[in-house]
Design an enzyme around this catalytic site. Structure first.
Site, PDB file in Angstrom:
ATOM      1  CG  ASP A 109     -34.199 -35.100  15.078  1.00  0.00           C
ATOM      2  OD1 ASP A 109     -35.339 -35.124  15.601  1.00  0.00           O
ATOM      3  OD2 ASP A 109     -33.538 -36.135  14.884  1.00  0.00           O
ATOM      4  CB  ILE A 110     -37.512 -34.707  12.260  1.00  0.00           C
ATOM      5  CG1 ILE A 110     -38.482 -34.789  11.063  1.00  0.00           C
ATOM      6  CG2 ILE A 110     -37.533 -35.974  13.110  1.00  0.00           C
ATOM      7  CD1 ILE A 110     -38.077 -35.804  10.007  1.00  0.00           C
ATOM      8  CG  ASP A 112     -42.290 -38.486  10.419  1.00  0.00           C
ATOM      9  OD1 ASP A 112     -43.335 -38.311   9.758  1.00  0.00           O
ATOM     10  OD2 ASP A 112     -41.514 -39.415  10.194  1.00  0.00           O
ATOM     11  N   GLY A 114     -45.394 -36.698  14.930  1.00  0.00           N
ATOM     12  CA  GLY A 114     -45.560 -35.868  16.117  1.00  0.00           C
ATOM     13  C   GLY A 114     -46.022 -36.556  17.384  1.00  0.00           C
ATOM     14  CB  THR A 116     -42.016 -38.486  20.335  1.00  0.00           C
ATOM     15  OG1 THR A 116     -41.955 -39.866  19.944  1.00  0.00           O
ATOM     16  CG2 THR A 116     -41.040 -38.221  21.479  1.00  0.00           C
ATOM     17  CE  LYS A 140     -40.104 -37.970   7.073  1.00  0.00           C
ATOM     18  NZ  LYS A 140     -39.901 -39.431   7.276  1.00  0.00           N
ATOM     19  CG  ASP A 169     -31.371 -42.948  13.886  1.00  0.00           C
ATOM     20  OD1 ASP A 169     -31.401 -44.190  13.756  1.00  0.00           O
ATOM     21  OD2 ASP A 169     -32.332 -42.282  14.292  1.00  0.00           O
TER      22      ASP A 169
END
Length: 185
Positions: A109-110, A112, A114, A116, A140, A169
């Protein structure tokens, strides 16, 4: 135990940064590029759970509509576990599909910071993947990303604020919202 913040309160204090129509258009653009890049192959399509699920499903359908077959699998690796800042990576599920010699598309999904995705990409390469690319619905805007990590296919930019909706979420709520929101500063 502290109470979980209300999603309704978050929505009242957030701006829509991308509506459903903008998201659909971005997915269509990404699907065209991915289909062209993977023509003639069947990539391992790894959805990053939970956040990547809504986007991965929509992107997979857009790719199928363009004639690209995929071999589905998923992974669940998280640094957040319901929190708003990351910690140590925890693997909840690793893909069962052998990756040796395969082209792999990580779908999330994103992108950010990075951490993970960088760890997951490195793991896929350690498993013998021939190539690992990243498709992220959102990226982002900031300069804190893991050096050298980029989304090969990026849908939309989001501000450097707390974002939620369409897989992302707000305290484990709102992943199924059909738009992307950013909390006001």
């Amino acid at each position: 135990m502290s109470a979980v913040p209300e999603l309704a309160t978050a929505l009242a204090n957030a701006d829509i940064v991308h509506d459903h129509t903008a998201i659909e258009r971005a997915i269509a653009r990404m699907a065209a590029r991915i289909r062209n890049d993977y023509a003639g192959s069947v990539p391992v399509y790894l959805t990053v759970m939970h956040g990547g699920l809504p986007f991965a499903g929509q992107l997979a359908l857009a790719l199928g509509a363009r004639g690209l077959d995929l071999q589905f699998d998923y992974l669940h690796a998280t640094r957040y576990r319901g929190a708003t800042s990351g910690g140590t990576l925890v693997w909840k599920h690793r893909p069962e599909t052998p990756l040796r010699g395969r082209r792999v598309l990580l779908v999330d999904d994103i992108l950010d910071e990075g951490h993970t995705l960088a760890t997951v990409r490195a793991w896929c390469l350690q498993q013998g993947a021939r190539e690992v690319r990243i498709a992220a619905l959102t990226v982002k805007r900031h300069d804190r990303c893991v050096p050298g990590l980029v989304a090969d296919y990026a849908g939309l930019e989001v501000p450097d604020r707390y974002v939620f909706g369409y897989g992302m979420d707000y305290h484990e709520q709102g992943r199924n919202l059909p738009a992307i929101y950013a909390l006001r500063d």
